[in-house]
Motif scaffolding. Structure first.
Motif, PDB file in Angstrom:
ATOM      1  N   GLY A  61      23.217   1.984  -3.701  1.00  0.00           N
ATOM      2  CA  GLY A  61      22.275   3.080  -3.523  1.00  0.00           C
ATOM      3  C   GLY A  61      21.082   2.871  -4.431  1.00  0.00           C
ATOM      4  N   VAL A  62      19.931   3.365  -4.016  1.00  0.00           N
ATOM      5  CA  VAL A  62      18.716   3.219  -4.820  1.00  0.00           C
ATOM      6  C   VAL A  62      17.799   4.401  -4.549  1.00  0.00           C
ATOM      7  CG1 VAL A  62      17.472   1.812  -3.123  1.00  0.00           C
ATOM      8  CG2 VAL A  62      16.917   1.583  -5.518  1.00  0.00           C
ATOM      9  N   VAL A  63      17.103   4.860  -5.588  1.00  0.00           N
ATOM     10  CA  VAL A  63      16.081   5.894  -5.450  1.00  0.00           C
ATOM     11  C   VAL A  63      14.956   5.542  -6.422  1.00  0.00           C
ATOM     12  CG1 VAL A  63      17.110   7.482  -7.133  1.00  0.00           C
ATOM     13  CG2 VAL A  63      15.622   8.377  -5.347  1.00  0.00           C
ATOM     14  N   GLY A  64      13.716   5.708  -5.982  1.00  0.00           N
ATOM     15  CA  GLY A  64      12.574   5.355  -6.813  1.00  0.00           C
ATOM     16  C   GLY A  64      11.406   6.290  -6.603  1.00  0.00           C
ATOM     17  N   THR A  65      10.549   6.380  -7.601  1.00  0.00           N
ATOM     18  CA  THR A  65       9.352   7.204  -7.514  1.00  0.00           C
ATOM     19  C   THR A  65       8.189   6.472  -8.169  1.00  0.00           C
ATOM     20  OG1 THR A  65       8.431   9.397  -7.959  1.00  0.00           O
ATOM     21  CG2 THR A  65       9.839   8.462  -9.643  1.00  0.00           C
ATOM     22  N   SER A  66       6.993   6.740  -7.673  1.00  0.00           N
ATOM     23  CA  SER A  66       5.795   6.088  -8.182  1.00  0.00           C
ATOM     24  C   SER A  66       4.634   7.082  -8.150  1.00  0.00           C
ATOM     25  CB  SER A  66       5.466   4.866  -7.316  1.00  0.00           C
ATOM     26  OG  SER A  66       4.295   4.235  -7.770  1.00  0.00           O
TER      27      SER A  66
ATOM     28  N   GLN B 235     -11.899  -1.956  -6.458  1.00  0.00           N
ATOM     29  CA  GLN B 235     -11.151  -0.754  -6.789  1.00  0.00           C
ATOM     30  C   GLN B 235     -10.110  -1.072  -7.855  1.00  0.00           C
ATOM     31  OE1 GLN B 235      -9.920   1.308  -3.346  1.00  0.00           O
ATOM     32  NE2 GLN B 235      -8.951   2.956  -4.445  1.00  0.00           N
ATOM     33  N   ALA B 236      -9.845  -0.103  -8.730  1.00  0.00           N
ATOM     34  CA  ALA B 236      -8.814  -0.232  -9.751  1.00  0.00           C
ATOM     35  C   ALA B 236      -7.759   0.847  -9.524  1.00  0.00           C
ATOM     36  CB  ALA B 236      -9.408  -0.093 -11.139  1.00  0.00           C
ATOM     37  N   THR B 237      -6.519   0.495  -9.763  1.00  0.00           N
ATOM     38  CA  THR B 237      -5.400   1.430  -9.603  1.00  0.00           C
ATOM     39  C   THR B 237      -4.514   1.359 -10.838  1.00  0.00           C
ATOM     40  OG1 THR B 237      -5.374   1.097  -7.206  1.00  0.00           O
ATOM     41  CG2 THR B 237      -3.407   2.048  -8.180  1.00  0.00           C
ATOM     42  N   VAL B 238      -4.200   2.511 -11.421  1.00  0.00           N
ATOM     43  CA  VAL B 238      -3.211   2.586 -12.492  1.00  0.00           C
ATOM     44  C   VAL B 238      -1.983   3.283 -11.921  1.00  0.00           C
ATOM     45  CG1 VAL B 238      -4.843   2.550 -14.402  1.00  0.00           C
ATOM     46  CG2 VAL B 238      -4.201   4.718 -13.400  1.00  0.00           C
ATOM     47  N   PHE B 239      -0.812   2.861 -12.378  1.00  0.00           N
ATOM     48  CA  PHE B 239       0.411   3.451 -11.833  1.00  0.00           C
ATOM     49  C   PHE B 239       1.516   3.480 -12.870  1.00  0.00           C
ATOM     50  CE2 PHE B 239       0.430  -1.053 -10.799  1.00  0.00           C
ATOM     51  CZ  PHE B 239       1.699  -1.460 -11.204  1.00  0.00           C
ATOM     52  N   GLY B 240       2.430   4.404 -12.672  1.00  0.00           N
ATOM     53  CA  GLY B 240       3.660   4.507 -13.442  1.00  0.00           C
ATOM     54  C   GLY B 240       4.785   4.722 -12.452  1.00  0.00           C
ATOM     55  N   GLU B 241       5.949   4.139 -12.719  1.00  0.00           N
ATOM     56  CA  GLU B 241       7.012   4.198 -11.724  1.00  0.00           C
ATOM     57  C   GLU B 241       8.378   4.007 -12.362  1.00  0.00           C
ATOM     58  OE1 GLU B 241       5.826   1.210  -9.008  1.00  0.00           O
ATOM     59  OE2 GLU B 241       5.918  -0.379 -10.476  1.00  0.00           O
TER      60      GLU B 241
ATOM     61  N   LYS C  20      15.090   0.937 -13.792  1.00  0.00           N
ATOM     62  CA  LYS C  20      13.915   0.062 -13.917  1.00  0.00           C
ATOM     63  C   LYS C  20      12.706   0.971 -14.053  1.00  0.00           C
ATOM     64  CE  LYS C  20      13.176  -3.766 -13.703  1.00  0.00           C
ATOM     65  NZ  LYS C  20      12.956  -4.661 -14.850  1.00  0.00           N
ATOM     66  N   THR C  21      11.948   0.839 -15.125  1.00  0.00           N
ATOM     67  CA  THR C  21      10.731   1.620 -15.331  1.00  0.00           C
ATOM     68  C   THR C  21       9.580   0.682 -15.613  1.00  0.00           C
ATOM     69  OG1 THR C  21      11.159   1.863 -17.704  1.00  0.00           O
ATOM     70  CG2 THR C  21      11.962   3.622 -16.253  1.00  0.00           C
ATOM     71  N   GLY C  22       8.374   1.126 -15.299  1.00  0.00           N
ATOM     72  CA  GLY C  22       7.213   0.304 -15.567  1.00  0.00           C
ATOM     73  C   GLY C  22       5.910   1.039 -15.338  1.00  0.00           C
ATOM     74  N   ALA C  23       4.841   0.406 -15.757  1.00  0.00           N
ATOM     75  CA  ALA C  23       3.490   0.923 -15.564  1.00  0.00           C
ATOM     76  C   ALA C  23       2.577  -0.281 -15.387  1.00  0.00           C
ATOM     77  CB  ALA C  23       3.054   1.750 -16.761  1.00  0.00           C
ATOM     78  N   GLY C  24       1.440  -0.057 -14.775  1.00  0.00           N
ATOM     79  CA  GLY C  24       0.566  -1.201 -14.569  1.00  0.00           C
ATOM     80  C   GLY C  24      -0.831  -0.846 -14.138  1.00  0.00           C
ATOM     81  N   LEU C  25      -1.602  -1.888 -13.922  1.00  0.00           N
ATOM     82  CA  LEU C  25      -2.999  -1.801 -13.517  1.00  0.00           C
ATOM     83  C   LEU C  25      -3.255  -2.894 -12.487  1.00  0.00           C
ATOM     84  CD1 LEU C  25      -6.018  -0.902 -13.948  1.00  0.00           C
ATOM     85  CD2 LEU C  25      -6.106  -2.695 -15.682  1.00  0.00           C
ATOM     86  N   SER C  26      -3.876  -2.524 -11.381  1.00  0.00           N
ATOM     87  CA  SER C  26      -4.278  -3.483 -10.349  1.00  0.00           C
ATOM     88  C   SER C  26      -5.776  -3.362 -10.131  1.00  0.00           C
ATOM     89  CB  SER C  26      -3.569  -3.198  -9.018  1.00  0.00           C
ATOM     90  OG  SER C  26      -2.202  -3.396  -9.127  1.00  0.00           O
ATOM     91  N   VAL C  27      -6.440  -4.482 -10.007  1.00  0.00           N
ATOM     92  CA  VAL C  27      -7.867  -4.526  -9.685  1.00  0.00           C
ATOM     93  C   VAL C  27      -8.003  -5.439  -8.481  1.00  0.00           C
ATOM     94  CG1 VAL C  27     -10.172  -5.135 -10.491  1.00  0.00           C
ATOM     95  CG2 VAL C  27      -8.504  -4.193 -12.099  1.00  0.00           C
ATOM     96  N   TRP C  28      -8.662  -4.957  -7.431  1.00  0.00           N
ATOM     97  CA  TRP C  28      -8.804  -5.766  -6.224  1.00  0.00           C
ATOM     98  C   TRP C  28     -10.159  -5.554  -5.575  1.00  0.00           C
ATOM     99  CZ3 TRP C  28      -9.307  -2.964  -1.699  1.00  0.00           C
ATOM    100  CH2 TRP C  28      -8.842  -1.664  -1.716  1.00  0.00           C
ATOM    101  N   TYR C  29     -10.531  -6.529  -4.764  1.00  0.00           N
ATOM    102  CA  TYR C  29     -11.797  -6.494  -4.025  1.00  0.00           C
ATOM    103  C   TYR C  29     -11.506  -6.751  -2.556  1.00  0.00           C
ATOM    104  CZ  TYR C  29     -16.671  -7.171  -2.844  1.00  0.00           C
ATOM    105  OH  TYR C  29     -17.917  -7.031  -2.302  1.00  0.00           O
ATOM    106  N   ARG C  30     -12.151  -5.973  -1.693  1.00  0.00           N
ATOM    107  CA  ARG C  30     -11.970  -6.156  -0.248  1.00  0.00           C
ATOM    108  C   ARG C  30     -13.342  -6.229   0.413  1.00  0.00           C
ATOM    109  NH1 ARG C  30      -8.689  -1.734   2.786  1.00  0.00           N
ATOM    110  NH2 ARG C  30     -10.529  -0.573   2.255  1.00  0.00           N
ATOM    111  N   PHE C  31     -13.549  -7.314   1.154  1.00  0.00           N
ATOM    112  CA  PHE C  31     -14.781  -7.476   1.920  1.00  0.00           C
ATOM    113  C   PHE C  31     -14.695  -6.612   3.181  1.00  0.00           C
ATOM    114  CE2 PHE C  31     -14.399 -11.421  -0.446  1.00  0.00           C
ATOM    115  CZ  PHE C  31     -15.679 -11.554  -0.967  1.00  0.00           C
ATOM    116  N   TRP C  32     -15.807  -6.037   3.601  1.00  0.00           N
ATOM    117  CA  TRP C  32     -15.814  -5.188   4.802  1.00  0.00           C
ATOM    118  C   TRP C  32     -15.532  -6.003   6.056  1.00  0.00           C
ATOM    119  CZ3 TRP C  32     -14.955  -0.964   2.722  1.00  0.00           C
ATOM    120  CH2 TRP C  32     -15.729  -0.401   1.732  1.00  0.00           C
ATOM    121  N   ARG C  33     -16.095  -7.210   6.151  1.00  0.00           N
ATOM    122  CA  ARG C  33     -15.927  -8.016   7.363  1.00  0.00           C
ATOM    123  C   ARG C  33     -14.612  -8.781   7.387  1.00  0.00           C
ATOM    124  NH1 ARG C  33     -21.272 -10.903   9.127  1.00  0.00           N
ATOM    125  NH2 ARG C  33     -20.868  -9.883  11.090  1.00  0.00           N
ATOM    126  N   PHE C  34     -13.992  -8.939   6.247  1.00  0.00           N
ATOM    127  CA  PHE C  34     -12.733  -9.673   6.125  1.00  0.00           C
ATOM    128  C   PHE C  34     -11.794  -8.804   5.289  1.00  0.00           C
ATOM    129  CE2 PHE C  34     -10.203 -13.115   4.026  1.00  0.00           C
ATOM    130  CZ  PHE C  34      -9.636 -13.621   5.179  1.00  0.00           C
TER     131      PHE C  34
END
Length: 124
Positions: free
Chosen positions: A43-48, A64-70, A83-97
């Motif tokens: 069994g598993v249960v998780g939240t973010s 865009q930047a995203t901070v998270f805790g989970e 399992k616990t953690g926190a983090g930061l994601s930074v990403w770029y998305r082109f409109w045409r791709f």
């Protein structure tokens, strides 16, 4: 193109699963960070909780930047593992791709270590 706050709750139960197919805190618990060690169980249960902010929007794309805790629990025969953690994601998305290019840093609370990952596409 806007800021976004989100809360996610997920879980699963696989009572009759064989040992090699037990549920994982990362995949089935819905954790978005990258961890060196995950826990498995019947069994598993998780939240973010996360917050995303677009810090640069241009004609070519958006950064865009995203901070998270989970956190997640996996258990087998009444023995829970957390399992616990926190983090930061930074990403770029082109409109045409519209496949994102990104870098993510995750700190694992139970293992006390960090992990950096980079991705083309995937989920951030």
């Amino acid at each position: 193109r806007r800021e976004r706050a989100s809360f996610r709750l997920s879980g699963g139960h696989g009572g009759g699963l064989p040992e090699q197919q037990l549920l994982s805190t990362n995949d089935d618990g819905g954790l978005q960070g990258g961890y060196a060690r995950t826990h498995r169980g019947r069994g598993v249960v998780g939240t973010s909780v996360s917050y995303s902010y677009p810090f640069m929007i241009s004609r070519r794309g958006m950064a865009q930047a995203t901070v998270f805790g989970e956190g997640a629990f996996a258990w087998t025969y009444g023995r829970p593992r957390q399992k616990t953690g926190a983090g930061l994601s930074v990403w770029y998305r082109f409109w045409r791709f519209p496949i994102p290019l990104g870098v993510s840093y995750t700190y694992s609370g139970d293992d006390l270590n960090g992990q950096v990952s980079a991705a083309l596409g995937g989920s951030f």
